[in-house]
Design an enzyme around this catalytic site. Structure first.
Site, short mmCIF file in Angstrom:
data_model
loop_
_atom_site.label_atom_id
_atom_site.label_comp_id
_atom_site.label_asym_id
_atom_site.label_seq_id
_atom_site.Cartn_x
_atom_site.Cartn_y
_atom_site.Cartn_z
N ARG A 69 0.84 -1.21 0.00
CA ARG A 69 0.00 0.00 0.00
C ARG A 69 0.87 1.25 0.00
NH1 ARG A 69 -4.15 0.25 4.85
NH2 ARG A 69 -5.12 -1.46 3.69
N ARG A 138 -2.25 6.92 9.69
CA ARG A 138 -2.35 6.39 8.33
C ARG A 138 -2.42 7.54 7.32
NH1 ARG A 138 -4.24 1.13 8.14
NH2 ARG A 138 -3.47 -0.04 9.92
N LYS A 217 -4.23 1.50 14.76
CA LYS A 217 -4.16 2.48 13.67
C LYS A 217 -4.81 3.80 14.08
CE LYS A 217 -6.76 -0.48 11.30
NZ LYS A 217 -7.52 -1.12 10.22
N LYS A 219 -6.41 7.48 12.19
CA LYS A 219 -6.75 8.06 10.89
C LYS A 219 -7.18 9.52 11.01
CE LYS A 219 -7.91 3.61 8.94
NZ LYS A 219 -8.93 2.73 8.34
N CYS A 438 -15.11 -2.91 -0.79
CA CYS A 438 -13.74 -3.18 -0.34
C CYS A 438 -13.16 -4.31 -1.18
CB CYS A 438 -13.73 -3.54 1.13
SG CYS A 438 -14.33 -5.21 1.42
N CYS A 444 -7.89 -10.47 0.71
CA CYS A 444 -7.97 -10.02 2.10
C CYS A 444 -8.05 -11.20 3.07
CB CYS A 444 -9.19 -9.12 2.30
SG CYS A 444 -9.32 -8.61 4.02
N CYS A 483 -16.62 -8.17 5.18
CA CYS A 483 -16.67 -8.52 6.62
C CYS A 483 -17.07 -7.25 7.37
CB CYS A 483 -15.33 -9.08 7.10
SG CYS A 483 -14.13 -7.84 7.57
N CYS A 487 -14.20 -1.47 5.70
CA CYS A 487 -13.20 -0.76 4.90
C CYS A 487 -13.80 0.13 3.80
CB CYS A 487 -12.21 -1.75 4.28
SG CYS A 487 -11.27 -2.64 5.53
FE1 SRM Z 1 -9.27 -1.62 5.96
C1 SRM Z 1 -8.03 -4.26 7.62
C2 SRM Z 1 -8.24 -2.96 3.08
C3 SRM Z 1 -9.86 1.33 4.46
C4 SRM Z 1 -11.18 -0.64 8.63
N1 SRM Z 1 -8.24 -3.30 5.47
C5 SRM Z 1 -7.77 -4.25 6.37
C6 SRM Z 1 -6.85 -5.24 5.65
C7 SRM Z 1 -5.44 -4.76 5.78
C8 SRM Z 1 -7.01 -6.72 6.05
C9 SRM Z 1 -6.17 -7.28 7.17
O1 SRM Z 1 -6.03 -6.66 8.23
O2 SRM Z 1 -5.67 -8.40 6.98
C10 SRM Z 1 -7.39 -5.08 4.18
C11 SRM Z 1 -6.38 -5.35 3.05
C12 SRM Z 1 -6.98 -6.32 2.07
C13 SRM Z 1 -6.30 -6.36 0.76
O3 SRM Z 1 -6.04 -7.48 0.28
O4 SRM Z 1 -6.10 -5.34 0.14
C14 SRM Z 1 -7.97 -3.69 4.24
N2 SRM Z 1 -8.98 -0.92 4.16
C15 SRM Z 1 -8.65 -1.65 3.07
C16 SRM Z 1 -8.81 -0.86 1.80
C17 SRM Z 1 -7.82 -1.22 0.70
C18 SRM Z 1 -10.25 -1.02 1.31
C19 SRM Z 1 -10.52 -0.62 -0.10
O5 SRM Z 1 -10.96 -1.51 -0.81
O6 SRM Z 1 -10.31 0.52 -0.49
C20 SRM Z 1 -8.67 0.57 2.36
C21 SRM Z 1 -7.24 1.06 2.41
C22 SRM Z 1 -7.19 2.50 2.83
C23 SRM Z 1 -5.82 3.12 2.78
O7 SRM Z 1 -5.36 3.46 1.68
O8 SRM Z 1 -5.24 3.34 3.84
C24 SRM Z 1 -9.20 0.34 3.77
N3 SRM Z 1 -10.26 0.06 6.50
C25 SRM Z 1 -10.49 1.12 5.68
C26 SRM Z 1 -11.50 1.97 6.24
C27 SRM Z 1 -12.09 3.22 5.59
C28 SRM Z 1 -11.37 4.47 5.99
O9 SRM Z 1 -10.35 4.42 6.67
O10 SRM Z 1 -11.84 5.53 5.61
C29 SRM Z 1 -11.87 1.40 7.44
C30 SRM Z 1 -12.99 1.91 8.39
C31 SRM Z 1 -12.57 3.06 9.23
C32 SRM Z 1 -11.89 2.58 10.46
O11 SRM Z 1 -10.68 2.45 10.45
O12 SRM Z 1 -12.60 2.30 11.45
C33 SRM Z 1 -11.08 0.20 7.60
N4 SRM Z 1 -9.51 -2.33 7.88
C34 SRM Z 1 -10.39 -1.82 8.79
C35 SRM Z 1 -10.41 -2.69 9.95
C36 SRM Z 1 -11.26 -2.48 11.23
C37 SRM Z 1 -10.51 -1.66 12.21
C38 SRM Z 1 -11.22 -1.51 13.52
O13 SRM Z 1 -10.75 -0.75 14.34
O14 SRM Z 1 -12.23 -2.14 13.77
C39 SRM Z 1 -9.51 -3.74 9.67
C40 SRM Z 1 -9.16 -4.92 10.59
C41 SRM Z 1 -8.05 -4.62 11.51
O15 SRM Z 1 -7.46 -3.55 11.50
O16 SRM Z 1 -7.77 -5.51 12.32
C42 SRM Z 1 -8.98 -3.49 8.37
FE1 SF4 Z 2 -11.06 -7.20 4.19
FE2 SF4 Z 2 -13.15 -6.87 5.76
FE3 SF4 Z 2 -11.70 -4.77 5.05
FE4 SF4 Z 2 -13.21 -5.92 3.26
S1 SF4 Z 2 -13.94 -4.90 5.13
S2 SF4 Z 2 -11.04 -5.35 2.97
S3 SF4 Z 2 -13.12 -8.05 3.86
S4 SF4 Z 2 -11.01 -6.44 6.31
#
Ligand code: SRM
Ligand code: SF4
Length: 581
Positions: A69, A138, A217, A219, A438, A444, A483, A487
């Site tokens: 990323r 981030r 993390k 943000k 997502c 993922c 899930c 994201c």
């Molecule tokens: Fe996310 C984890 C993809 C934005 C909440 N996110 C992940 C992981 C890294 C999976 C993992 O932990 O094993 C995913 C990577 C999968 C892959 O193969 O690419 C992933 N998140 C993404 C992206 C690529 C989604 C997308 O399709 O665009 C976004 C990358 C953003 C970036 O450039 O930095 C992405 N993730 C978000 C957002 C939206 C936002 O930030 O505006 C959220 C919700 C806001 C938040 O943070 O609460 C988000 N991602 C999560 C979470 C839940 C965190 C939590 O506190 O509950 C996880 C799981 C974790 O961190 O354990 C996670």
């Molecule tokens: Fe993976 Fe769940 Fe985030 Fe989708 S919402 S990219 S399935 S961690």
């Protein structure tokens, strides 16, 4: 500080990593296809996740691949930088490049032996993966619209400043990825990317974070009152610019937003940011740093499920949190200014920038730049970058803006898109344009269901139902995730579809485009092929009973869960008499 005896395994890993080194360098030179758990955990801070191709997973056998990323403040990059990422996806990735929901880029399918060249080459074009993942600040989001106004320039440069100020300062990243292993020479690091070195106090290596970094993390995003395109209330820390006489005079600071939750753990939940304070432009960095440090010192380091800032704000209450931030800041905080979020512009289509030049917002379905069949989107983007050389902006809705175009370049841009069978943004339905999914399967690690690969089909069905009902011009956000982690920010939009069990989704309704309200669970565990049939009765009811100007989400919110369910049940009980079309 958290009780040292009860630190989570991840916390112990951070301490043992010696400021994010772990044994990544040593393991990189080993002829294995994956890293040890300890190094894979620390690798996240360097911007990469160890994954396995879930389409190929069988039994214990894993086909290890890496996601890389790139963190791009405000989504601002050059044509050459985007071309370099496109080259990488073709040469060392899975031939696709993904625009993320936070204005970043992701490469997928990189194998371990190619990880070093990929990260090295990203840095060669003055981009970075440092801190794109991991327990640090981030990517800083900022409105990407390249309007040449004082206000836009101020928020853009402040987002860069925030990104630099809160970047990890450990030399580990440069040691591992920027050093030429053959000569030992370190690549010159562009000032834009280099973290600031001032303010060293306490911990000499990481004056803000310390050796344990943050509990989870963190943000940040910057919005304008008239344009919340960054979805500012979903961030741990949101800044809304306060504008007077055409200049930014300060920011309203919001804290405690976040989307992720674990449905089986009732102590977890999505939350919207709450107003903390107004800070003048000269004060705001200090206030932000105080918030980060309070979080560093009081965030939960035992239980990662409850480690985000939103739980500190929730558990303490906003007043107690404000008092602690004021203590860290060293001065009382000001009352938040009375500023309302008014709209959300996705910046799609043609806009004049204010300097005689133009930008074009191209809707990219679910952010994936790829060539498929006749639609050669990736090739079109390449040709635009090579021939027209626009400045590039990535949007928080996974789309792309081509900026700084001269008026006479406009027909050529449209010609290139048409020649590659890419629909112009104006030809895309409202519901597709406002949808987002997502990554989910196959890369993922946490996905339970599909998202990106099935949302286009759901949108096809919704398009025809909306047209049948005469609702095709409605602006409504449909966001899908594989899930409950959220994201694609599914918990504050009009229709949220969240993967819950194999091929089954929770349906949320009642949020809206503006992003200032959480939606509510309408129906759980809905099979994929029943999602649209489940939504249709609600859309019919909306058409019949909406108030003038009311959006679908506002309608669902006004009626509430019980009234929506009652109406649907009553029409199901009397299908012959109810108007269902
Ligand atoms: Fe996310 C984890 C993809 C934005 C909440 N996110 C992940 C992981 C890294 C999976 C993992 O932990 O094993 C995913 C990577 C999968 C892959 O193969 O690419 C992933 N998140 C993404 C992206 C690529 C989604 C997308 O399709 O665009 C976004 C990358 C953003 C970036 O450039 O930095 C992405 N993730 C978000 C957002 C939206 C936002 O930030 O505006 C959220 C919700 C806001 C938040 O943070 O609460 C988000 N991602 C999560 C979470 C839940 C965190 C939590 O506190 O509950 C996880 C799981 C974790 O961190 O354990 C996670
Ligand atoms: Fe993976 Fe769940 Fe985030 Fe989708 S919402 S990219 S399935 S961690």
């Amino acid at each position: 500080m958290a009780d040292q005896d009860a630190l989570s395994k991840v916390e112990l890993g951070k301490i043992a990593s010696r400021y994010l080194r772990a044994t990544i360098a040593e393991e990189l030179s080993e002829p294995t296809d994956h890293f040890s758990d300890a190094s894979a955990g620390i690798l996240k801070f360097h911007g990469s996740y160890q994954e396995d191709d879930r389409d190929l997973r069988s039994g214990q056998e894993r086909h290890y691949i890496f996601m890389v990323r790139t963190k791009i403040p405000g989504g601002r990059l050059s044509s050459d930088q985007l071309l370099a990422e496109l080259d990488l996806c073709d040469q060392l990735g899975n031939t696709t490049l993904r625009i993320t929901s936070r204005q970043g880029l992701q490469l997928h399918g990189v194998v371990k032996r190619n990880l070093w060249p990929v990260i090295h080459r990203i840095n060669e074009v003055q981009l970075t993966t440092l801190g794109a993942c991991g327990d640090v600040n981030r990517n800083v989001m900022c409105c990407p619209a390249p309007f040449k106004t004082a206000v836009h320039q101020t928020i853009e440069s402040f987002s860069d400043q925030l990104a630099r100020h809160f970047a990890p300062r450990t030399p580990a990243y440069a040691e591992i990825w920027l050093t030429d292993v053959r000569t030992g020479q370190q690549q010159k690091w562009d000032l834009q990317q280099q973290p600031e070195q001032d303010g060293a106090a306490g911990d000499e290596v990481e004056p803000i974070y310390g050796r344990q970094y943050l509990p989870r993390k963190f943000k940040m995003a910057i919005a304008l009152p008239q344009d919340n395109c960054v979805d500012v209330l979903t961030d741990d820390l949101g800044l809304v610019a306060v504008v007077e006489s055409g200049q930014v005079c300060g920011y309203n600071v919001y804290v405690g937003g976040g989307q992720g939750m674990t449905p089986s753990n009732k102590k977890t939940f999505p939350a919207l940011g709450q107003p903390l304070a107004f800070a003048e432009t000269g004060e705001v960095l200090g206030v932000v740093e105080a918030v980060v440090k309070v979080y560093r010192d009081f965030g939960n380091r035992h239980d990662r499920k409850r480690a985000r800032l939103k739980y500190v704000v929730h558990d303490w209450g906003i007043e107690a949190f404000r008092a602690k931030v004021a203590e860290y800041y060293g001065k009382p905080l000001r009352e938040p200014a009375s500023v309302q979020l008014q709209d959300f512009d996705d910046h799609i289509g043609w806009y004049e920038q204010g300097d005689g030049r133009w930008f074009y917002g191209l809707n990219v379905e679910n952010g994936r730049l790829k060539d498929t069949g006749t639609m050669q989107l990736k090739s079109a983007v390449r040709e635009i970058c090579r021939t027209l050389r626009p400045a590039i902006r990535l949007t928080p809705h996974q789309s792309i803006l081509f900026a700084d175009l001269a008026p006479d370049q406009r027909p050529e841009l449209e010609r290139i898109l048409r020649a590659h069978h890419v629909p112009l943004s104006e030809e895309i339905s409202q519901v597709r344009r406002w949808s987002m999914a997502c990554v989910a399967w196959p890369t993922c690690n946490l996905s339970i269901t599909e998202a990106e690969r099935v949302l286009p089909g759901i949108i096809d069905q919704l398009e025809s139902e909306l047209e049948r009902l005469g609702l095709e011009d409605e602006r409504m956000t449909v966001r899908m995730t594989g899930c409950p982690n959220g994201c694609a920010r599914p918990y504050n939009c009009d229709i949220g579809l969240v993967g819950r069990a194999r091929d089954r989704y929770s349906i949320y309704v009642g949020g809206r485009v503006l992003g200032d309200r959480l939606n509510f669970l309408y129906k759980d565990l809905v099979p994929l092929d029943e999602i649209v049939p489940t939504l249709v009765p609600l859309l019919v009811y909306f058409r019949q009973a909406r108030q003038p100007g009311e959006s679908f989400g506002e309608f669902c919110h006004r009626l509430g869960l019980d009234a929506l369910r009652q109406w649907v049940e009553s029409t199901e009980a009397a299908p012959a008499t109810a108007d269902r079309s």
